[in-house]
Design an enzyme around this catalytic site. Structure first.
Site, PDB file in Angstrom:
ATOM      1  CE  LYS A 158      47.777  35.535  45.301  1.00 17.89           C
ATOM      2  NZ  LYS A 158      46.654  36.411  45.679  1.00 17.89           N
ATOM      3  N   GLY A 165      49.734  39.825  39.701  1.00 17.52           N
ATOM      4  CA  GLY A 165      49.795  38.490  39.097  1.00 17.52           C
ATOM      5  C   GLY A 165      51.185  38.017  38.740  1.00 17.52           C
ATOM      6  CD  GLU A 200      46.613  35.061  49.199  1.00 15.34           C
ATOM      7  OE1 GLU A 200      46.167  34.865  48.043  1.00 15.34           O
ATOM      8  OE2 GLU A 200      46.681  36.184  49.724  1.00 15.34           O
ATOM      9  CG  HIS A 208      40.239  42.350  39.859  1.00 10.01           C
ATOM     10  ND1 HIS A 208      41.603  42.280  39.995  1.00 10.01           N
ATOM     11  CD2 HIS A 208      39.924  43.653  40.039  1.00 10.01           C
ATOM     12  CE1 HIS A 208      42.081  43.492  40.241  1.00 10.01           C
ATOM     13  NE2 HIS A 208      41.079  44.345  40.269  1.00 10.01           N
ATOM     14  CE  LYS A 237      42.971  45.378  36.850  1.00  9.60           C
ATOM     15  NZ  LYS A 237      43.249  46.520  37.750  1.00  9.60           N
ATOM     16  CD  GLU A 275      44.299  44.782  42.556  1.00  7.93           C
ATOM     17  OE1 GLU A 275      44.860  45.408  41.666  1.00  7.93           O
ATOM     18  OE2 GLU A 275      44.567  43.597  42.831  1.00  7.93           O
ATOM     19  CG  ASN A 289      46.745  48.418  42.662  1.00  6.34           C
ATOM     20  OD1 ASN A 289      47.632  47.635  43.001  1.00  6.34           O
ATOM     21  ND2 ASN A 289      45.685  48.020  41.991  1.00  6.34           N
ATOM     22  NE  ARG A 291      48.515  51.346  38.953  1.00  3.46           N
ATOM     23  CZ  ARG A 291      48.546  50.108  39.427  1.00  3.46           C
ATOM     24  NH1 ARG A 291      49.336  49.806  40.449  1.00  3.46           N
ATOM     25  NH2 ARG A 291      47.777  49.170  38.919  1.00  3.46           N
ATOM     26  NE  ARG A 337      43.152  48.488  30.980  1.00  5.69           N
ATOM     27  CZ  ARG A 337      44.058  48.293  31.933  1.00  5.69           C
ATOM     28  NH1 ARG A 337      45.273  47.893  31.591  1.00  5.69           N
ATOM     29  NH2 ARG A 337      43.761  48.479  33.195  1.00  5.69           N
TER      30      ARG A 337
HETATM   31  C1  MV4 Z   1      44.532  34.718  43.550  1.00  6.47           C
HETATM   32  C2  MV4 Z   1      43.719  33.884  42.755  1.00  6.47           C
HETATM   33  C3  MV4 Z   1      43.140  32.798  43.349  1.00  6.47           C
HETATM   34  N1  MV4 Z   1      43.361  32.537  44.658  1.00  6.47           N
HETATM   35  N2  MV4 Z   1      44.728  34.422  44.844  1.00  6.47           N
HETATM   36  C4  MV4 Z   1      45.922  37.696  40.068  1.00  6.47           C
HETATM   37  C5  MV4 Z   1      46.372  39.100  40.221  1.00  6.47           C
HETATM   38  C6  MV4 Z   1      46.861  39.234  41.593  1.00  6.47           C
HETATM   39  N3  MV4 Z   1      46.467  40.496  42.153  1.00  6.47           N
HETATM   40  C7  MV4 Z   1      46.240  38.091  42.333  1.00  6.47           C
HETATM   41  N4  MV4 Z   1      45.637  37.237  41.362  1.00  6.47           N
HETATM   42  C8  MV4 Z   1      44.976  36.121  41.757  1.00  6.47           C
HETATM   43  N5  MV4 Z   1      45.129  35.803  43.065  1.00  6.47           N
HETATM   44  C9  MV4 Z   1      44.144  33.339  45.367  1.00  6.47           C
HETATM   45  N6  MV4 Z   1      44.365  33.041  46.662  1.00  6.47           N
HETATM   46  C10 MV4 Z   1      43.558  34.209  41.420  1.00  6.47           C
HETATM   47  C11 MV4 Z   1      44.184  35.314  40.908  1.00  6.47           C
HETATM   48  C12 MV4 Z   1      43.980  35.553  39.509  1.00  6.47           C
HETATM   49  C13 MV4 Z   1      43.234  36.620  39.056  1.00  6.47           C
HETATM   50  C14 MV4 Z   1      42.697  37.558  39.943  1.00  6.47           C
HETATM   51  C15 MV4 Z   1      41.964  38.617  39.469  1.00  6.47           C
HETATM   52  C16 MV4 Z   1      41.765  38.762  38.112  1.00  6.47           C
HETATM   53  C17 MV4 Z   1      42.300  37.866  37.224  1.00  6.47           C
HETATM   54  C18 MV4 Z   1      43.047  36.793  37.673  1.00  6.47           C
HETATM   55  C19 MV4 Z   1      43.568  35.875  36.770  1.00  6.47           C
HETATM   56  C20 MV4 Z   1      44.286  34.811  37.232  1.00  6.47           C
HETATM   57  C21 MV4 Z   1      44.504  34.656  38.603  1.00  6.47           C
END
Ligand code: MV4
Length: 449
Positions: A158, A165, A200, A208, A237, A275, A289, A291, A337
């Site tokens: 990341k 994302g 990670e 989420h 979203k 989050e 976040n 905001r 939305r």
């Molecule tokens: C992740 C994950 C799986 N494992 N981290 C997507 C948004 C960003 N804030 C982090 N995200 C993710 N992080 C680890 N270690 C999967 C996602 C992710 C995801 C997370 C929340 C909602 C939708 C998503 C769609 C694809 C991937």
């Protein structure tokens, strides 16, 4: 309280902020691009200033123009809304140095949470669970291989300056790792001007869940419950709801505690969202976040608290008028939305003129929108045209009300995501809460969504 506020945004959130100001007896200044001359925020504010050409970089992101507009109209504060400059620590600092209150967190809060690796390290120190991963940034290919071995595949790389994302890479083996690492670095550099990345453990099919926080900067911190934002497509979203059906009462209590502790430990001020990634009984801090978020109405419906008014009052120096025990959660709220996009054509944005609009209403429905009959959706900004929010005692009733409202919604002749929402809300997996972040793929078995 402030006498006059400038709203550094457009669309439905600009309108939302104008409404909050009206109710508080505060005068408003709208800023608009040349493309938003006839938009509702321009017309509903007490004053309006054109700040540049259509492109956001010349107008809504143009700091000198915004500050000039603020000085000419003699406002005391600026509300940034979401997107644009809402999470720009530099902009918050400039406002302060011009003696204009930035309605939001401190520049330090914004800067800390904007650096995802540093934020994560602070949460580890505070004893908040985070996703297992590299201790710091990954600086070399060798370090990437060593860390991946330690963490165990699959891993995710990341961007530290990213979030939401953008600039993420999942990797399943050594062979692909170096390529994934270098791509992640260069994408991060191109998108955020920083190539800093971290690693990670990849959590498969998580959910989420995020907690809304209000903090007055004087020690008062409360949470306003959670929003489940698992239904997303390409990190956009689509549907948010509160409460989450993915967490037990025990988890909710622990996550709420962690979210409040997160805000306390960094001396947070204002409205914020913590989050979490949820997998089974486990939850991990992902990011905060700094905001007001698009989906804030969901929380307003279940708590009865006006989050935008709360932001303004906090920025004006008021203490929170309630303690955690005073906050009540009532029923279930769902937000859809509605975007001007074509689900049949890869959700391609479909700007154009809305010739005929009918906005649903009735019991249990709230609609936040800036569009009207005869409005032309400009091609320069995001494609969201409305947020439908239903609220009812139970989730089943909130779904039924939403389906009824989706049936009523008309925005002819443009293409919208209304029918797509209807399909999701009628789906048995959605009804039974059998969803993960991969849920939307189920509707497009052939495509990569
Ligand atoms: C992740 C994950 C799986 N494992 N981290 C997507 C948004 C960003 N804030 C982090 N995200 C993710 N992080 C680890 N270690 C999967 C996602 C992710 C995801 C997370 C929340 C909602 C939708 C998503 C769609 C694809 C991937």
């Amino acid at each position: 309280m402030f006498r006059k506020i400038l709203i550094a945004n457009r669309g439905e959130i600009a309108l939302r902020i104008i409404r909050a100001c009206r109710e508080l007896g505060i005068r408003t200044v709208a800023v608009h691009s040349e493309a938003d001359e006839s938009s509702l925020h321009t017309r509903f504010a007490d004053e309006a200033v054109c700040i540049g050409k259509a492109m956001a970089s010349s107008s809504y992101l143009n700091i000198p123009n915004l500050i000039s507009a603020a000085e000419i109209t003699d406002v005391e504060a600026i509300h940034p809304g979401y997107g644009f400059l809402a999470e720009d620590a530099h902009f918050a600092e400039i406002c302060e140095s011009c003696n204009i209150v930035f309605i939001g967190p401190t520049p330090e809060n914004i800067r800390l949470m904007g650096d995802k690796m540093t934020a994560k390290e602070r949460m580890v120190k505070a004893g908040i669970p985070v996703i297992p991963g590299s201790k710091g940034l990954i600086e070399s290919k060798e370090a990437a291989l060593t860390e991946a071995k330690k963490i165990g595949y699959p891993v995710i790389i990341k961007a530290s300056a990213g979030g939401g994302g953008k600039g993420m890479r999942v990797c399943h083996n050594d062979v692909r790792l170096i390529g994934a690492f270098m791509t992640a670095q260069s994408e991060a550099e191109a998108a955020f001007g920083s190539s800093a990345v971290y690693m990670e453990k990849y959590v498969d099919s998580p959910r989420h869940v995020e907690f809304q926080i209000l903090a007055d900067g004087a020690g008062g911190v409360v949470h306003l419950g959670e929003r489940d934002c698992t239904i997303q497509r390409r990190h956009q979203k689509l549907i948010e709801e509160s409460p989450s059906i993915a967490i037990t009462g025990g988890m909710r209590k622990k996550m709420a505690e962690a979210a409040v502790h997160c805000a306390e430990t960094v001396g947070y001020r204002g409205a914020g969202t913590v989050e979490f990634l949820v997998k089974g009984e486990k939850f991990y801090f992902m990011e905060m976040n700094t905001r007001i978020q698009v989906e804030h109405p969901v929380t307003e419906m279940v708590t009865g608290i006006d989050l935008v008014q709360a932001q303004i009052k906090i920025a004006a120096g008021q203490k929170l008028p309630y303690k955690q025990k005073d906050i009540r959660f009532e029923g279930c709220a769902i937000e859809c939305r509605i975007n001007a996009e074509d689900p049949e054509n890869d959700f391609c944005p479909c700007p154009g003129k809305i010739e005929s609009l009918y906005v649903p209403g009735g019991r249990g429905i709230r609609v936040d929108t800036h569009v009207y009959s005869g409005y032309t959706i400009p091609p320069f900004y995001d494609s969201m045209i409305a947020k439908l929010i239903s609220h009812a005692p139970t989730r089943e009733e909130a779904i039924r009300i939403m389906l009824r409202a989706l049936d009523e919604f008309v925005a002819a002749p443009i293409k919208t995501t209304v029918d797509f929402h209807r399909k999701i809300l009628m789906d048995s997996d959605f009804k039974n809460g059998k969803i993960s972040t991969h849920y939307i793929e189920k509707f497009f078995p052939k495509n990569e969504n």
